[in-house]
Write an enzyme that holds these catalytic residues in place. Structure first.
Site, PDB file in Angstrom:
ATOM      1  N   ALA A   1       0.966  -1.216  -0.176  1.00 19.44           N
ATOM      2  CA  ALA A   1       0.085  -0.105   0.089  1.00 19.44           C
ATOM      3  C   ALA A   1       0.860   1.494   0.037  1.00 19.44           C
ATOM      4  O   ALA A   1       1.859   1.395   0.658  1.00 19.44           O
ATOM      5  CB  ALA A   1      -1.021  -0.045   1.221  1.00 19.44           C
TER       6      ALA A   1
ATOM      7  N   CYS B   1      -9.709  28.525 -28.786  1.00 17.22           N
ATOM      8  CA  CYS B   1     -10.620  27.658 -28.214  1.00 17.22           C
ATOM      9  C   CYS B   1     -12.102  27.721 -28.558  1.00 17.22           C
ATOM     10  O   CYS B   1     -12.799  28.743 -28.244  1.00 17.22           O
ATOM     11  CB  CYS B   1     -10.474  27.815 -26.597  1.00 17.22           C
ATOM     12  SG  CYS B   1     -11.589  26.751 -25.789  1.00 17.22           S
TER      13      CYS B   1
ATOM     14  N   ASN C   1     -21.753  17.550 -29.471  1.00 23.35           N
ATOM     15  CA  ASN C   1     -20.380  17.255 -29.711  1.00 23.35           C
ATOM     16  C   ASN C   1     -19.925  17.346 -31.025  1.00 23.35           C
ATOM     17  O   ASN C   1     -20.950  16.862 -32.074  1.00 23.35           O
ATOM     18  CB  ASN C   1     -20.458  15.774 -29.066  1.00 23.35           C
ATOM     19  CG  ASN C   1     -18.693  15.424 -28.932  1.00 23.35           C
ATOM     20  OD1 ASN C   1     -17.959  15.573 -29.877  1.00 23.35           O
ATOM     21  ND2 ASN C   1     -18.646  15.091 -27.838  1.00 23.35           N
TER      22      ASN C   1
ATOM     23  N   ASN D   1     -14.425  14.314 -18.168  1.00 24.84           N
ATOM     24  CA  ASN D   1     -13.060  13.706 -18.304  1.00 24.84           C
ATOM     25  C   ASN D   1     -12.082  15.104 -17.929  1.00 24.84           C
ATOM     26  O   ASN D   1     -12.412  15.956 -18.650  1.00 24.84           O
ATOM     27  CB  ASN D   1     -12.740  13.441 -19.933  1.00 24.84           C
ATOM     28  CG  ASN D   1     -13.614  12.422 -20.152  1.00 24.84           C
ATOM     29  OD1 ASN D   1     -14.199  11.606 -19.568  1.00 24.84           O
ATOM     30  ND2 ASN D   1     -13.871  12.274 -21.751  1.00 24.84           N
TER      31      ASN D   1
ATOM     32  N   HIS E   1     -15.284  21.282 -19.340  1.00 22.87           N
ATOM     33  CA  HIS E   1     -16.444  21.025 -19.803  1.00 22.87           C
ATOM     34  C   HIS E   1     -16.945  19.634 -19.384  1.00 22.87           C
ATOM     35  O   HIS E   1     -15.736  18.753 -18.931  1.00 22.87           O
ATOM     36  CB  HIS E   1     -16.322  20.899 -21.427  1.00 22.87           C
ATOM     37  CG  HIS E   1     -15.235  19.998 -21.868  1.00 22.87           C
ATOM     38  ND1 HIS E   1     -13.857  20.043 -21.804  1.00 22.87           N
ATOM     39  CD2 HIS E   1     -15.479  18.832 -22.602  1.00 22.87           C
ATOM     40  CE1 HIS E   1     -13.371  19.352 -22.342  1.00 22.87           C
ATOM     41  NE2 HIS E   1     -14.331  18.195 -22.821  1.00 22.87           N
TER      42      HIS E   1
ATOM     43  N   CYS F   1     -32.937  -0.962  -0.199  1.00 19.28           N
ATOM     44  CA  CYS F   1     -32.033  -0.747  -1.170  1.00 19.28           C
ATOM     45  C   CYS F   1     -30.710  -0.624  -0.600  1.00 19.28           C
ATOM     46  O   CYS F   1     -30.224  -0.500   0.362  1.00 19.28           O
ATOM     47  CB  CYS F   1     -32.496   0.638  -1.285  1.00 19.28           C
ATOM     48  SG  CYS F   1     -31.157   1.634  -2.284  1.00 19.28           S
TER      49      CYS F   1
ATOM     50  N   HIS G   1     -30.829   3.742  -6.553  1.00 22.90           N
ATOM     51  CA  HIS G   1     -30.429   4.960  -6.013  1.00 22.90           C
ATOM     52  C   HIS G   1     -29.252   5.508  -6.704  1.00 22.90           C
ATOM     53  O   HIS G   1     -28.383   4.975  -6.940  1.00 22.90           O
ATOM     54  CB  HIS G   1     -29.789   4.460  -4.745  1.00 22.90           C
ATOM     55  CG  HIS G   1     -29.905   5.522  -3.505  1.00 22.90           C
ATOM     56  ND1 HIS G   1     -30.295   5.218  -2.404  1.00 22.90           N
ATOM     57  CD2 HIS G   1     -29.093   6.670  -3.608  1.00 22.90           C
ATOM     58  CE1 HIS G   1     -29.985   6.204  -1.638  1.00 22.90           C
ATOM     59  NE2 HIS G   1     -29.266   6.977  -2.281  1.00 22.90           N
TER      60      HIS G   1
END
Ligand SMILES: [Zn+2]
Ligand SMILES: [Zn+2]
Length: 332
Positions: free
Chosen positions: A21, A44, A74, A151, A164, A194, A291
Site C-alpha cells: 500500500a 478555443c 458534440n 473527463n 467541460h 435498497c 439509488h
C-alpha cells in the site's frame, strides 16, 4: 497478505494490496506545475466570444454578463441525433443504428478554471444544467439511458482544457448499468431494502471512509474502492433518478461535489479524473431498489493485464487511509 474485498453493489471483487500500500500523500502529481492558463484563448471553441466555433447549441444558461453555461452538440459525436432506432439481426450478431444525443456542457465562460476552483454557485449552475438536459433528453422515446460524465485532464481522456463535461443519451441500456440494476433488484428481493441506502447507513456508523458530509449528501470511499481515491457521493434521501433532485438538494449536492473535487485538487496536486452520474434507465422512473449517485475516479494508477484478464482491479491503497487523508485536506 493482501485482502480481497467485494463491492456489494456490483458483486465485483477488488484486490486491496495492503502489503505494498502506498501512502496517500505520495500519490500527488509530481513534476513542475504547468504554466498558468489564460482566461481566454483565441482558438478555443468553448471560450466566450468563440461561440461560432461550436456546432448547434441546445441550451444556454444566461447571467447578467452573458452566458454562464452552454450546451452544444458534440462536434465528433458517438451518436447522431437524426433517425430511428432500428435493430438488425444477422445470425447470432446484432447491430443497431447509432441514434442518440451526444452533447458537451461548457461549464464556464473562462478557459482557465476547473470545478475545484469554481464557487459553489457556479458548480450549482452546472448541476442545474445537467438536471434540465436530463429531464429534456428523457422525453425522447428513442433514449433508454442518459450518461453524464466528465473527463478532466489528459490521463482521463481529454485534450481540451476548457472546463467541460458531456452527456450521452443512448438508445440502449449499457450492460454495466443493467448488471448493477439486476444486482440491486436481487439485493432488494433478499433484504427488502435498497442496497445503496444500507451501504450509506453502514458507512455512517463505521465512519472509516467518510470524506465529506453535507445536509443532503455524503461523500465516501467505497469499502472495495477499485482504485486510489475512488469516491462515491450518495444522496441521503432514497431517490433512483438524478432528475428527482429538489432545488435545495441540488445546491447542497453542488457544494459537496465542489468541496470533494477541491480536496483532490489541493491534496493531490490537481489529478486527472473522471466522474459520472449513475442513474436508473431513463424510462424506469422511481424504484425502491435503485439509488442514483456520483462516482469519481481519479486516474492515479494504471490498469494492466491483470485487470484485462480478470476484470478485477488491484488497488494499491487502503480506502480508510485515503479517506482520512482527504478529510484532512483544507479547502480554501
Ligand atoms: Zn477556452
Ligand atoms: Zn436507496
Amino acid at each position: 497478505m493482501s485482502e480481497l474485498r467485494q463491492n456489494i453493489i456490483t458483486r465485483e471483487w477488488v484486490v486491496i494490496a495492503k502489503e505494498r500500500a502506498q501512502r496517500p500523500h505520495l500519490l500527488a502529481r509530481r513534476g513542475v506545475p504547468p504554466a498558468p492558463l489564460p482566461q481566454y484563448q483565441p482558438d478555443c471553441p468553448f471560450c466566450t466570444g468563440n461561440e461560432h466555433l461550436t456546432v448547434k447549441e441546445s441550451f444556454r444558461l444566461n447571467g447578467d454578463a452573458g452566458w454562464k453555461v452552454r450546451v452544444v452538440l458534440n462536434k465528433y459525436p458517438a451518436l447522431s441525433p437524426e433517425g430511428d432506432r432500428v435493430r438488425h439481426i444477422d445470425g447470432i450478431y446484432r447491430s443497431m443504428t447509432g441514434v442518440g444525443i451526444h452533447e458537451v456542457v461548457i461549464e464556464h465562460p473562462r478557459h482557465d478554471l476547473s470545478p475545484a476552483l469554481y464557487s459553489d454557485a457556479e458548480m450549482a449552475d452546472v448541476i442545474d444544467v445537467y438536471r434540465r438536459r436530463y429531464a429534456d433528453l428523457k422525453k425522447d422515446p428513442r433514449i433508454e439511458a442518459i450518461i453524464i460524465f466528465k473527463n478532466h485532464g489528459e490521463g482521463a481522456g481529454t485534450s481540451l482544457v476548457h472546463p467541460h463535461s458531456q452527456i450521452a443519451a443512448m438508445p440502449i441500456v449499457p450492460t454495466q448499468i443493467r448488471n448493477r440494476l439486476e444486482e440491486a433488484i436481487r439485493f432488494f428481493d433478499e433484504m427488502g431494502e435498497c442496497v445503496f441506502c444500507q451501504t450509506l447507513r453502514q458507512e455512517l456508523i463505521a465512519r472509516l471512509r467518510i470524506v465529506h458530509e453535507t445536509a443532503h449528501f455524503v461523500a465516501f470511499m467505497p469499502y472495495a474502492a477499485l482504485s486510489p481515491f475512488h469516491l462515491w457521493i450518495f444522496p441521503r434521501r432514497h431517490s433512483s433518478s438524478f432528475d428527482e433532485i429538489f432545488d435545495h438538494e441540488l445546491e447542497d449536492f453542488a457544494a459537496n461535489v465542489r468541496t470533494v473535487l477541491a480536496k483532490l485538487y489541493h491534496g493531490l496536486n490537481n489529478p486527472d479524473y473522471n466522474y459520472s452520474i449513475r442513474s436508473i434507465p431513463a424510462h424506469d422512473g422511481h424504484r425502491d431498489y435503485s439509488h442514483w449517485y456520483l462516482a469519481i475516479i481519479p486516474r492515479i494508477s494504471r490498469t494492466a493485464g491483470f485487470e484485462i484478464g480478470s476484470g478485477m482491479y488491484i488497488n494499491p491503497t487502503l480506502p480508510e487511509e485515503s479517506a482520512e487523508f482527504l478529510r484532512g485536506v483544507h479547502v480554501p
